[in-house]
Design a protein around this motif. Structure first.
Motif, PDB file in Angstrom:
ATOM      1  N   ARG A   1       6.381 -38.182 -51.578  1.00 17.35           N
ATOM      2  CA  ARG A   1       6.305 -39.584 -51.168  1.00 17.35           C
ATOM      3  C   ARG A   1       7.056 -40.492 -52.152  1.00 17.35           C
ATOM      4  O   ARG A   1       7.838 -41.353 -51.770  1.00 17.35           O
ATOM      5  CB  ARG A   1       4.831 -39.984 -51.061  1.00 17.35           C
ATOM      6  CG  ARG A   1       4.578 -41.276 -50.327  1.00 17.35           C
ATOM      7  CD  ARG A   1       3.089 -41.473 -50.061  1.00 17.35           C
ATOM      8  NE  ARG A   1       2.227 -40.985 -51.136  1.00 17.35           N
ATOM      9  CZ  ARG A   1       2.051 -41.617 -52.290  1.00 17.35           C
ATOM     10  NH1 ARG A   1       2.655 -42.752 -52.529  1.00 17.35           N
ATOM     11  NH2 ARG A   1       1.253 -41.103 -53.218  1.00 17.35           N
ATOM     12  N   ARG A   2       6.810 -40.249 -53.434  1.00 20.64           N
ATOM     13  CA  ARG A   2       7.454 -41.095 -54.451  1.00 20.64           C
ATOM     14  C   ARG A   2       8.974 -40.908 -54.454  1.00 20.64           C
ATOM     15  O   ARG A   2       9.723 -41.864 -54.662  1.00 20.64           O
ATOM     16  CB  ARG A   2       6.890 -40.761 -55.841  1.00 20.64           C
ATOM     17  CG  ARG A   2       5.419 -41.148 -56.026  1.00 20.64           C
ATOM     18  CD  ARG A   2       5.287 -42.547 -56.619  1.00 20.64           C
ATOM     19  NE  ARG A   2       5.757 -42.603 -57.992  1.00 20.64           N
ATOM     20  CZ  ARG A   2       4.982 -42.411 -59.055  1.00 20.64           C
ATOM     21  NH1 ARG A   2       3.701 -42.165 -58.903  1.00 20.64           N
ATOM     22  NH2 ARG A   2       5.481 -42.495 -60.265  1.00 20.64           N
TER      23      ARG A   2
ATOM     24  N   GLN B   1      10.764 -40.150 -51.859  1.00 21.19           N
ATOM     25  CA  GLN B   1      11.266 -40.906 -50.707  1.00 21.19           C
ATOM     26  C   GLN B   1      11.403 -42.386 -51.054  1.00 21.19           C
ATOM     27  O   GLN B   1      12.412 -43.018 -50.748  1.00 21.19           O
ATOM     28  CB  GLN B   1      10.328 -40.732 -49.505  1.00 21.19           C
ATOM     29  CG  GLN B   1      10.391 -39.355 -48.870  1.00 21.19           C
ATOM     30  CD  GLN B   1      11.806 -38.957 -48.478  1.00 21.19           C
ATOM     31  OE1 GLN B   1      12.563 -39.761 -47.950  1.00 21.19           O
ATOM     32  NE2 GLN B   1      12.169 -37.721 -48.772  1.00 21.19           N
ATOM     33  N   ASP B   2      10.370 -42.931 -51.692  1.00 20.06           N
ATOM     34  CA  ASP B   2      10.412 -44.354 -52.071  1.00 20.06           C
ATOM     35  C   ASP B   2      11.604 -44.643 -52.974  1.00 20.06           C
ATOM     36  O   ASP B   2      12.302 -45.647 -52.813  1.00 20.06           O
ATOM     37  CB  ASP B   2       9.114 -44.751 -52.786  1.00 20.06           C
ATOM     38  CG  ASP B   2       7.921 -44.726 -51.838  1.00 20.06           C
ATOM     39  OD1 ASP B   2       8.156 -44.632 -50.611  1.00 20.06           O
ATOM     40  OD2 ASP B   2       6.769 -44.790 -52.316  1.00 20.06           O
TER      41      ASP B   2
ATOM     42  N   VAL C   1      14.784 -44.657 -51.076  1.00 22.14           N
ATOM     43  CA  VAL C   1      14.919 -45.908 -50.331  1.00 22.14           C
ATOM     44  C   VAL C   1      15.435 -46.996 -51.265  1.00 22.14           C
ATOM     45  O   VAL C   1      16.347 -47.756 -50.935  1.00 22.14           O
ATOM     46  CB  VAL C   1      13.566 -46.329 -49.709  1.00 22.14           C
ATOM     47  CG1 VAL C   1      13.661 -47.744 -49.138  1.00 22.14           C
ATOM     48  CG2 VAL C   1      13.157 -45.337 -48.630  1.00 22.14           C
ATOM     49  N   LEU C   2      14.871 -47.022 -52.454  1.00 17.74           N
ATOM     50  CA  LEU C   2      15.242 -48.037 -53.438  1.00 17.74           C
ATOM     51  C   LEU C   2      16.738 -47.999 -53.747  1.00 17.74           C
ATOM     52  O   LEU C   2      17.389 -49.033 -53.855  1.00 17.74           O
ATOM     53  CB  LEU C   2      14.439 -47.806 -54.724  1.00 17.74           C
ATOM     54  CG  LEU C   2      14.498 -48.897 -55.787  1.00 17.74           C
ATOM     55  CD1 LEU C   2      13.812 -50.157 -55.294  1.00 17.74           C
ATOM     56  CD2 LEU C   2      13.864 -48.413 -57.080  1.00 17.74           C
TER      57      LEU C   2
ATOM     58  N   GLN D   1      19.039 -42.093 -48.363  1.00 18.13           N
ATOM     59  CA  GLN D   1      18.109 -41.142 -47.773  1.00 18.13           C
ATOM     60  C   GLN D   1      18.876 -40.137 -46.934  1.00 18.13           C
ATOM     61  O   GLN D   1      20.032 -40.356 -46.599  1.00 18.13           O
ATOM     62  CB  GLN D   1      17.101 -41.875 -46.885  1.00 18.13           C
ATOM     63  CG  GLN D   1      16.186 -42.769 -47.673  1.00 18.13           C
ATOM     64  CD  GLN D   1      15.713 -43.902 -46.798  1.00 18.13           C
ATOM     65  OE1 GLN D   1      16.399 -44.899 -46.643  1.00 18.13           O
ATOM     66  NE2 GLN D   1      14.547 -43.718 -46.207  1.00 18.13           N
TER      67      GLN D   1
ATOM     68  N   VAL E   1      12.063 -43.106 -60.902  1.00 11.87           N
ATOM     69  CA  VAL E   1      10.902 -42.655 -60.151  1.00 11.87           C
ATOM     70  C   VAL E   1       9.705 -42.383 -61.069  1.00 11.87           C
ATOM     71  O   VAL E   1       8.551 -42.462 -60.648  1.00 11.87           O
ATOM     72  CB  VAL E   1      11.267 -41.402 -59.306  1.00 11.87           C
ATOM     73  CG1 VAL E   1      11.333 -40.162 -60.169  1.00 11.87           C
ATOM     74  CG2 VAL E   1      10.293 -41.209 -58.166  1.00 11.87           C
TER      75      VAL E   1
END
Ligand SMILES: Nc1ncnc2c1ncn2[C@@H]1O[C@H](COP(=O)(O)OP(=O)(O)OP(=O)(O)O)[C@@H](O)[C@H]1O
Ligand SMILES: [Mg+2]
Lengths: 272, 367
Positions: B119-120, B122-123, B126-127, B131, B156
């Motif tokens: 999850r992290r 992916q975040d 995105v930042l 992706q 991250v």
């Protein structure tokens, strides 16, 4: 520009020498291979009738079988021990400054200039002096000494080409030294380690001169067994063994090249 | 550390020095990086920027002095426990790992469960707006994409400080510009204290909250880009930041805060900041920015006269190089706003150079 036109005299000479070199590389194994299929108990060339009987003899002859297994044991031990020692020293030479660094490096590489029979003879004398039987320990030790320079070189070269910033990156991301080693350094050095080990294994398995001194009846390796054989017989089973030898080594190298050259080691994580 | 100043800093260096044999790479350097601030280390090659950064990262240990991160002295804390995020010029992505594994590496080292890591990661992707490439190897990415992955990997882990050593120098110019803007956006959004090393002064001016100008192992000046540009602390900073003309002059008179300096046939005023012990008659160097001077028809009483050497249209402005026959300098660079100047100041035209501001910088002649 730069290329030699093939119809000029230098061009012809160049072409001729390439053909000659390739010819001399291919010719010996080719002749031996053909001789191996001779039906007669002679190493004559070319054979009149073909047969596989010498392959059968090579594969069943007791000394060869024992020599093969002895050689395999010695090779596996010697190249693995040499890899461990060589990698450790390559690491130290690459990363640390210490007293007598150059001297130690020279000694480690010295078996490149000392003849194999000297090393074999030396081990023979030492073993006799300390009352040691000519067991596997002596043979393996001698082989470790002989292949060490090659392993050391191979690992050292891959360490030289290794980007230390990858380790720094891992460290900055929170990896303690042991995990940096396991997750970054070793995986990336694996091709160098494996090729060093393979080189050592091939050299060790083929080694004859030193082995002649340090092996006994019980521990003789394949090359020594073959030597003893040709002192008594001159039939094509030697040629048959050569063919098996070449085929096995080629298969091993092809496999290794696929494995290393195409980076299969590195791509295991890739889903596609 | 006991002082409150140190504990309110994200990173603080106190009289840190480092030598390599006879080379003093860093001389008793002190610097504070405030929380959330982007601090640039700017200076010519070999001035000690990387050395300073590596000391903060823990790759090098200082010979003397203290380093603190968020108020905690870290001199003896190994890199892997410093909670830093680092981005290297060469990106240093792990070639044997996928993008996902690269970005997730730091979280894995922290023992985070796999689902959370995913999850992290992916975040973070995105930042950095990247992706869909999770399964690729670094070798299958472009330079700009590798850059973003390296940034995501460093961010991250939510580091206490982000360290970047010339991260954009391998990118082409247009990509560099857009990456600078994005980095600044992300840095501001996350509010993460950042040390950014560069030898590119325009990058430093556009990106920094504050910058530290270094030379030969010494920090010459710390300040906002505007402060450093408008009010350089010494000759080195004045000539390193931005374009500048160095014109010889002589002090004619002094009063309280100001000096009047004779330049050629004219005069210009200067603050006495750097002329504390000077007396009338002292030779000085006047430092004047290309936009602080302008051109006029040659007349008497004009400081410098000469001929136009070249007029270069630069889009928003025009750079005019003027040959002046003054000893110790060959040409003066004049920057004129607007596009209409190329035709007027053609090559070879006689021209006068006049000061467009009434206060310039002056330093005693070097030596
Ligand atoms: N490991 C080292 N051994 C010896 N000298 C070093 C070492 N690292 C740096 N130096 C020297 O220290 C000085 C500062 O080096 P540093 O790498 O910090 O410069 P820099 O400002 O980062 O320069 P650049 O812009 O070229 O990267 C230089 O003179 C350099 O030659
Ligand atoms: Mg550097």
């Amino acid at each position: 520009m730069g290329s030699i036109a093939l119809h000029t005299l230098p061009g012809r000479l160049a072409r001729l020498s390439v053909v000659a070199v390739i010819g001399f590389l291919i010719l010996p194994p080719l002749v031996v291979t053909i001789a191996a299929f001779n039906e007669k108990a002679l190493l004559s060339f070319p054979p009149e009738r073909l047969s596989l009987r010498w392959f059968a003899r090579a594969l069943t002859y007791e000394d060869f079988r024992a020599g093969f297994w002895n050689g395999l044991i010695v090779t596996l031990w010697a190249s693995s021990i040499a890899l461990a020692i060589g990698a450790a020293f390559a690491f130290a030479l690459d990363r640390y400054e210490f007293r007598l660094k150059r001297t130690i490096e020279t000694i480690l590489l010295s078996s490149l200039i000392v003849p194999h029979f000297t090393i074999g003879l030396g081990f023979l004398i030492i073993a006799a002096q300390i009352g040691m039987a000519r067991g596997f320990t002596v043979v393996v030790t001698a082989h470790v000494i002989l292949v060490l320079p090659f392993v050391l070189r191979s690992v050292y070269v891959s360490l030289r080409n290794f980007d230390r910033r990858l380790e720094q990156a891992a460290e900055s991301l929170g990896a303690p030294p042991a995990r940096v080693l396991l997750t970054v350094t070793v995986p990336l050095l694996l091709p160098g380690l494996v090729s060093g080990w393979l080189l050592a294994a091939i050299l060790s398995f083929n080694e004859f001169t030193a082995s002649l001194f340090v092996t006994g009846q019980r521990t003789q390796t394949l090359p020594v067994a073959m030597y003893n054989y040709v002192r008594e017989y001159a039939d094509p089973s030697m040629a048959a063994i050569s063919v098996l030898y070449i085929a096995a080594t080629a298969a091993l190298l092809t496999f290794a090249n696929l494995y290393l050259g195409l980076g299969k080691v590195l791509n295991v994580e890739q889903p596609r | 550390m006991s002082s409150s100043r140190a504990s309110s800093s994200a990173v603080s260096l106190n009289a840190v020095s480092k030598s390599f044999g006879a080379i003093a790479a860093l001389k008793a350097t002190s610097l504070d990086i405030r929380p959330g601030e982007l601090m640039t280390l700017l200076g010519p090659s070999g001035c000690g920027k990387t050395t300073l950064l590596n000391i903060v990262a823990g790759f090098l240990s200082a010979d003397a002095g203290d380093v603190a991160i968020e108020g905690q002295r870290v001199n003896d804390v190994p890199t892997f426990q410093r909670q830093i995020g680092m981005m290297f010029q060469s990106y240093a992505l792990f070639p044997h790992m996928t993008v996902e594994a690269n970005v997730g590496y730091g979280l894995k080292m922290r023992g985070m469960p796999r689902a959370d890591i995913h999850r992290r990661v992916q975040d973070a992707l995105v930042l950095v707006k990247l992706q869909g490439l999770e399964a690729r190897k670094p070798s299958q990415l472009s330079g700009g994409q590798q850059q973003r992955i390296a940034l995501a990997r460093a961010l991250v882990i939510e580091p206490k400080v982000l360290l970047l050593d010339e991260p954009f120098s391998a990118l082409d110019k247009s990509l560099r510009g857009s990456m600078q803007i994005e980095l600044k956006d992300i840095q501001r959004k996350l509010g993460i204290a950042t040390i950014f090393v560069t030898h590119d002064q325009s990058e430093a001016l556009s990106l920094s909250d504050r910058l530290a100008v270094m030379s030969e192992g010494v920090i010459r000046q710390v300040g906002t880009p505007h402060e450093v540009y408008a009010d350089p602390a010494d000759r080195f900073v004045a000539s390193f930041i931005g374009d500048v003309n160095v014109i010889p002059g002589v002090i004619e008179s002094l009063d309280d805060g100001r000096a009047t300096i004779r330049v050629g046939n004219g005069h210009v005023g200067a603050s006495r900041t750097h002329l504390a012990d000077a007396a009338p008659g002292t030779p000085v160097d006047v430092f004047v920015r290309p936009e602080q001077i302008t051109l006029a028809a040659p007349r008497e009483e004009i400081p410098l006269t000469g001929k136009v050497h070249a007029s270069v249209f630069q889009g928003g402005h025009t750079d005019v190089l003027v040959d002046v026959g003054v000893e110790g300098m060959s040409t003066v660079l004049v920057r004129l706003a607007g596009p209409a100047h190329v035709a007027r100041w053609a090559k070879g035209a006689p021209v006068g150079v006049v000061f467009a501001v009434d206060t310039v910088l002056a330093f005693p002649k070097s030596g």
